[in-house]
Design a protein around this motif. Structure first.
Motif, PDB file in Angstrom:
ATOM      1  N   ASN A  34      -6.428 -39.970  33.709  1.00 17.32           N
ATOM      2  CA  ASN A  34      -7.600 -39.574  33.422  1.00 17.32           C
ATOM      3  C   ASN A  34      -8.840 -39.933  34.411  1.00 17.32           C
ATOM      4  O   ASN A  34      -9.884 -39.315  34.741  1.00 17.32           O
ATOM      5  CB  ASN A  34      -8.102 -39.984  31.770  1.00 17.32           C
ATOM      6  CG  ASN A  34      -7.047 -39.336  30.897  1.00 17.32           C
ATOM      7  OD1 ASN A  34      -6.423 -38.260  31.181  1.00 17.32           O
ATOM      8  ND2 ASN A  34      -7.112 -39.728  29.718  1.00 17.32           N
ATOM      9  N   SER A  37      -8.384 -38.345  37.782  1.00 14.73           N
ATOM     10  CA  SER A  37      -9.024 -36.779  37.372  1.00 14.73           C
ATOM     11  C   SER A  37     -10.407 -36.788  37.535  1.00 14.73           C
ATOM     12  O   SER A  37     -10.706 -35.688  38.158  1.00 14.73           O
ATOM     13  CB  SER A  37      -7.895 -36.325  36.289  1.00 14.73           C
ATOM     14  OG  SER A  37      -8.296 -35.049  35.924  1.00 14.73           O
ATOM     15  N   TRP A  42      -6.547 -36.002  42.772  1.00 17.43           N
ATOM     16  CA  TRP A  42      -5.278 -35.059  42.239  1.00 17.43           C
ATOM     17  C   TRP A  42      -4.138 -35.856  42.529  1.00 17.43           C
ATOM     18  O   TRP A  42      -3.276 -35.749  41.442  1.00 17.43           O
ATOM     19  CB  TRP A  42      -5.609 -33.790  42.735  1.00 17.43           C
ATOM     20  CG  TRP A  42      -6.841 -32.976  42.406  1.00 17.43           C
ATOM     21  CD1 TRP A  42      -7.671 -32.441  43.483  1.00 17.43           C
ATOM     22  CD2 TRP A  42      -7.595 -33.013  41.238  1.00 17.43           C
ATOM     23  NE1 TRP A  42      -8.853 -31.721  42.759  1.00 17.43           N
ATOM     24  CE2 TRP A  42      -8.583 -32.167  41.527  1.00 17.43           C
ATOM     25  CE3 TRP A  42      -7.375 -33.630  39.961  1.00 17.43           C
ATOM     26  CZ2 TRP A  42      -9.653 -31.844  40.495  1.00 17.43           C
ATOM     27  CZ3 TRP A  42      -8.243 -32.976  38.908  1.00 17.43           C
ATOM     28  CH2 TRP A  42      -9.214 -32.318  39.158  1.00 17.43           C
ATOM     29  N   TYR A  49      -0.203 -39.553  35.851  1.00 20.09           N
ATOM     30  CA  TYR A  49       0.426 -38.908  34.455  1.00 20.09           C
ATOM     31  C   TYR A  49       1.986 -38.704  34.773  1.00 20.09           C
ATOM     32  O   TYR A  49       2.568 -38.744  33.557  1.00 20.09           O
ATOM     33  CB  TYR A  49      -0.085 -37.340  34.675  1.00 20.09           C
ATOM     34  CG  TYR A  49      -1.693 -37.269  34.313  1.00 20.09           C
ATOM     35  CD1 TYR A  49      -2.227 -38.053  33.409  1.00 20.09           C
ATOM     36  CD2 TYR A  49      -2.490 -36.543  35.135  1.00 20.09           C
ATOM     37  CE1 TYR A  49      -3.595 -37.872  33.226  1.00 20.09           C
ATOM     38  CE2 TYR A  49      -3.774 -36.299  34.792  1.00 20.09           C
ATOM     39  CZ  TYR A  49      -4.387 -36.983  33.716  1.00 20.09           C
ATOM     40  OH  TYR A  49      -5.797 -36.631  33.612  1.00 20.09           O
ATOM     41  N   GLU A  59       0.435 -36.441  25.887  1.00 19.79           N
ATOM     42  CA  GLU A  59      -0.873 -35.725  26.477  1.00 19.79           C
ATOM     43  C   GLU A  59      -0.521 -36.098  27.973  1.00 19.79           C
ATOM     44  O   GLU A  59      -1.273 -35.098  28.429  1.00 19.79           O
ATOM     45  CB  GLU A  59      -1.864 -37.005  25.924  1.00 19.79           C
ATOM     46  CG  GLU A  59      -3.373 -36.514  26.376  1.00 19.79           C
ATOM     47  CD  GLU A  59      -4.496 -37.225  26.201  1.00 19.79           C
ATOM     48  OE1 GLU A  59      -5.523 -37.123  26.616  1.00 19.79           O
ATOM     49  OE2 GLU A  59      -4.268 -37.983  25.154  1.00 19.79           O
ATOM     50  N   ALA A  60       0.221 -36.937  28.533  1.00 22.30           N
ATOM     51  CA  ALA A  60       0.152 -37.004  30.065  1.00 22.30           C
ATOM     52  C   ALA A  60       1.231 -35.700  30.480  1.00 22.30           C
ATOM     53  O   ALA A  60       0.769 -35.386  31.413  1.00 22.30           O
ATOM     54  CB  ALA A  60       0.940 -38.210  30.232  1.00 22.30           C
ATOM     55  N   TYR A  62       1.134 -33.096  29.124  1.00 18.28           N
ATOM     56  CA  TYR A  62       0.158 -31.582  29.079  1.00 18.28           C
ATOM     57  C   TYR A  62      -0.717 -31.861  30.350  1.00 18.28           C
ATOM     58  O   TYR A  62      -0.728 -30.639  30.961  1.00 18.28           O
ATOM     59  CB  TYR A  62      -0.690 -31.749  27.724  1.00 18.28           C
ATOM     60  CG  TYR A  62      -2.043 -30.822  27.785  1.00 18.28           C
ATOM     61  CD1 TYR A  62      -1.800 -29.454  27.276  1.00 18.28           C
ATOM     62  CD2 TYR A  62      -3.093 -31.068  28.480  1.00 18.28           C
ATOM     63  CE1 TYR A  62      -2.726 -28.706  27.578  1.00 18.28           C
ATOM     64  CE2 TYR A  62      -4.217 -30.319  28.274  1.00 18.28           C
ATOM     65  CZ  TYR A  62      -3.806 -29.020  27.831  1.00 18.28           C
ATOM     66  OH  TYR A  62      -4.691 -28.068  27.847  1.00 18.28           O
ATOM     67  N   HIS A  63      -1.364 -32.884  30.598  1.00 21.80           N
ATOM     68  CA  HIS A  63      -1.824 -32.991  31.947  1.00 21.80           C
ATOM     69  C   HIS A  63      -1.221 -32.746  33.357  1.00 21.80           C
ATOM     70  O   HIS A  63      -1.349 -32.130  34.220  1.00 21.80           O
ATOM     71  CB  HIS A  63      -2.686 -34.149  32.241  1.00 21.80           C
ATOM     72  CG  HIS A  63      -3.669 -34.440  31.026  1.00 21.80           C
ATOM     73  ND1 HIS A  63      -4.854 -33.629  30.934  1.00 21.80           N
ATOM     74  CD2 HIS A  63      -3.910 -35.511  30.467  1.00 21.80           C
ATOM     75  CE1 HIS A  63      -5.450 -34.107  30.102  1.00 21.80           C
ATOM     76  NE2 HIS A  63      -5.035 -35.443  29.744  1.00 21.80           N
ATOM     77  N   TYR A  66      -0.490 -29.059  33.345  1.00 23.07           N
ATOM     78  CA  TYR A  66      -2.000 -28.407  33.600  1.00 23.07           C
ATOM     79  C   TYR A  66      -1.823 -28.267  35.246  1.00 23.07           C
ATOM     80  O   TYR A  66      -2.488 -27.526  35.972  1.00 23.07           O
ATOM     81  CB  TYR A  66      -2.991 -28.944  33.232  1.00 23.07           C
ATOM     82  CG  TYR A  66      -4.301 -28.229  33.603  1.00 23.07           C
ATOM     83  CD1 TYR A  66      -4.742 -27.118  32.853  1.00 23.07           C
ATOM     84  CD2 TYR A  66      -5.096 -28.761  34.369  1.00 23.07           C
ATOM     85  CE1 TYR A  66      -5.996 -26.590  33.095  1.00 23.07           C
ATOM     86  CE2 TYR A  66      -6.337 -28.181  34.935  1.00 23.07           C
ATOM     87  CZ  TYR A  66      -6.776 -26.923  34.198  1.00 23.07           C
ATOM     88  OH  TYR A  66      -7.937 -26.369  34.495  1.00 23.07           O
ATOM     89  N   MET A  67      -1.539 -29.750  35.883  1.00 26.19           N
ATOM     90  CA  MET A  67      -1.634 -29.794  37.457  1.00 26.19           C
ATOM     91  C   MET A  67      -0.793 -28.917  38.074  1.00 26.19           C
ATOM     92  O   MET A  67      -0.976 -28.368  39.125  1.00 26.19           O
ATOM     93  CB  MET A  67      -1.495 -31.178  37.793  1.00 26.19           C
ATOM     94  CG  MET A  67      -2.531 -32.135  37.099  1.00 26.19           C
ATOM     95  SD  MET A  67      -2.560 -33.726  37.563  1.00 26.19           S
ATOM     96  CE  MET A  67      -3.289 -33.860  39.189  1.00 26.19           C
TER      97      MET A  67
END
Length: 200
Positions: A34, A37, A42, A49, A59-60, A62-63, A66-67
């Motif tokens: 986080n 980010s 990136w 992540y 949650e990681a 999910y991130h 997204y990446m």
């Protein structure tokens, strides 16, 4: 007998400690991700992540998805994005349902998108309700659209409030009602919706 009980307690405590330690490690790596980010580092964020996700941090996952979806830290890869969103969902990270549904919708897979949004709505996520409203709006199912928008609005979703205002203003499957439209625009505007402010 007492020795066996003592050994059992020791082993159980060790397992609990190890599990707790693994979770803390995942959390530490998530926080590092986080932080990276937030600085738009990136590649570094992706690495953190990925480490947290591989330790089971939803949650990681999910991130990471997204990446992959947006080509941050790695080349854009929708297959990997979908894979990681699904893993996040399996690990009870419900907001991944929204992201996965949007990918499906953007690729004209409306039934798959609808299923994702419905699952999110069942979990009480207002964004899922709002997106079901939009999905019905695009299909010109206005009565279902307003039903879902109202459910989302009840949970404080300002975009849903604005859309209800538009439906009343335009009279789509409703009697056109300027006062009712104004009421909904005001609710959305009070929550900071800029277009609703302009409508007022």
């Amino acid at each position: 007998m007492k020795l066996k009980s003592f050994l059992f307690i020791c082993v159980f405590s060790l397992i609990t400690l190890c599990t707790s330690y693994a979770q803390e490690k995942g959390q530490a790596e998530l926080k590092n991700g986080n932080l990276s980010s937030s600085k738009e580092l990136w590649t570094e964020a992706f690495t953190w992540y990925e480490k947290a996700a591989n330790k089971g941090n939803a949650e990681a996952m999910y991130h990471l998805a997204y990446m992959f979806e947006n080509g941050q830290g790695r080349d854009q890869d929708y297959a990997q994005a979908i894979n990681w969103y699904k893993k996040a969902i399996q690990n009870n990270y419900s907001y991944a349902l929204i992201a996965l549904g949007i990918i499906y919708q953007n690729n004209d897979l409306y039934e798959e998108a609808k299923n994702c949004y419905q699952l999110a709505a069942q979990k009480g996520i207002a964004d899922g309700m709002e997106l079901l409203g939009f999905l019905n709006l695009t299909k010109q199912n206005y009565s279902d659209a307003i039903l879902w928008f109202k459910k989302a609005a009840d949970k404080g979703n300002k975009e849903a409030m604005y859309q209800i205002g538009l439906l009343y203003q335009e009279g789509l499957d409703l009697n056109a009602d300027e006062e009712e439209a104004k009421k909904w625009f005001k609710k959305a505007a009070d929550k900071g919706h800029e277009e609703a402010k302009a409508k007022l």
